[in-house]
Design an enzyme around this catalytic site. Sequence first.
Site, PDB file in Angstrom:
ATOM      1  N   TYR A   1      39.293  53.119  63.020  1.00 40.55           N
ATOM      2  CA  TYR A   1      40.663  53.099  62.498  1.00 40.55           C
ATOM      3  C   TYR A   1      41.566  54.204  63.044  1.00 40.55           C
ATOM      4  O   TYR A   1      42.754  53.965  63.283  1.00 40.55           O
ATOM      5  CB  TYR A   1      40.635  53.143  60.973  1.00 40.55           C
ATOM      6  CG  TYR A   1      40.394  51.795  60.337  1.00 40.55           C
ATOM      7  CD1 TYR A   1      41.449  51.025  59.879  1.00 40.55           C
ATOM      8  CD2 TYR A   1      39.104  51.289  60.187  1.00 40.55           C
ATOM      9  CE1 TYR A   1      41.234  49.788  59.291  1.00 40.55           C
ATOM     10  CE2 TYR A   1      38.870  50.061  59.612  1.00 40.55           C
ATOM     11  CZ  TYR A   1      39.942  49.305  59.159  1.00 40.55           C
ATOM     12  OH  TYR A   1      39.722  48.078  58.593  1.00 40.55           O
TER      13      TYR A   1
ATOM     14  N   GLU B   1      35.817  45.667  53.465  1.00 42.47           N
ATOM     15  CA  GLU B   1      34.817  45.413  54.508  1.00 42.47           C
ATOM     16  C   GLU B   1      33.436  45.892  54.071  1.00 42.47           C
ATOM     17  O   GLU B   1      32.433  45.211  54.305  1.00 42.47           O
ATOM     18  CB  GLU B   1      35.241  46.089  55.806  1.00 42.47           C
ATOM     19  CG  GLU B   1      36.417  45.415  56.488  1.00 42.47           C
ATOM     20  CD  GLU B   1      37.168  46.340  57.422  1.00 42.47           C
ATOM     21  OE1 GLU B   1      36.579  47.363  57.844  1.00 42.47           O
ATOM     22  OE2 GLU B   1      38.337  46.052  57.731  1.00 42.47           O
TER      23      GLU B   1
END
Length: 404
Positions: free
Chosen positions: A98, A140
């Site tokens: 990320y 997730e």
Amino acid sequence: MPKPLRPSTIAVVKETVPALAAHGSTITREMYSRLFRNEHIRMLFNQANQGESGAQTHALAAAILGYARNIDNPGVLGAVIERITQKHVGYNIMSEHYPFVAEALLEAIAHVLGEAATPEILSAWGEAYWFLAEILKEREQTIRNGILAAEGGWTGWREFRVMEKLRESSVITSFLLRPDDGGKVVLHKPGQYLTFMLSPDGGDTIKRNYSISSAPSSDTYRISVKREANGNGGSRYLHDQVTVGSVLKVSPPAGDFFLPADQNGPVILLSGGVGLTPMVSMLEAVVNQGPHIDVHYVHGALNGDTHAMRERVQTLARRNPRVAATTFYSAPGVDDVLGKTHDAEGFINTDWLLANTSLLTADVFLCGPRPFLRTLVDALVKVGVQSDRIHYEYFGPADELLAA
């Protein structure tokens, strides 16, 4: 859940909506350019969606704009967030990836907006990005934990051996896959896909999603793939180079498009071309469960030469008295006979569906090329099908913020 965004951050992000509407695609194009300078990060993405059409660039721009417009009520983005997280699980995108996207996105905003990208705007967008990122990462992890807790579950890439390779039509071939380690596989939800890491001709690694075309099984998966003559490697590699005995790297089933296990009302399965793959999975699952709901499987193909799984679908329909199957051919061949090889000619349309199915009371699942979906989804809404009864999956870039 992450710490709520500050009111000042929400206000600044919403003020950027006009700029994003005007320059969003330029920003995302610049973001990808910067992001893909890192070879490791570039290989996480599906490069098939980064083609000359700019489809993924525009999809990402639309997603960012949608997030900005709804940043004070992110709950409305639930469906988009679920689609993103499922893709991330398939592509094996992890928390450590990320920061690379955050850096590329903020640099792209600064580059495109120039002096208009004040420190206040960049700070607000940095906070907004990480707020969404924490939501994605949490979901997730929940998905991965659920997969691991199930029998046959795994994370990351697992080796599967091709046990059978079956030519279904002139353009579609099925591959039966079994884990090379001899273990079980996690039961998929009918309609979900597998993600493959492939290396055609020993070249660059590519990642592709292929829908599972079989009912849930603890032993094997089946995918059915159309050979794309103008594609960029994945389907041609599977058709031309992969044989019985070949070993492929596969991540667990993923996807937010599936037939619910508790479905208790009528269902219409609409597909065009290779879009039949998740529909056959749903149909097999229903037939295996016994006659508990009414299902009408409606498929559109070019002709008998390209029509895949005809005999399989007919056999399934005969096994369950509450299943009906109808096939449309848009360009019948010389050997095609109406009433024998196919049931109707032309394209699937709502007039036919209204006259021959329980369209206004059924849940409608659709899968196929964009033109197929664009035409039918709009038409379904116009004739009165409730939007929450329309469920669809298309091939190509999705409106997502990280996986592409």
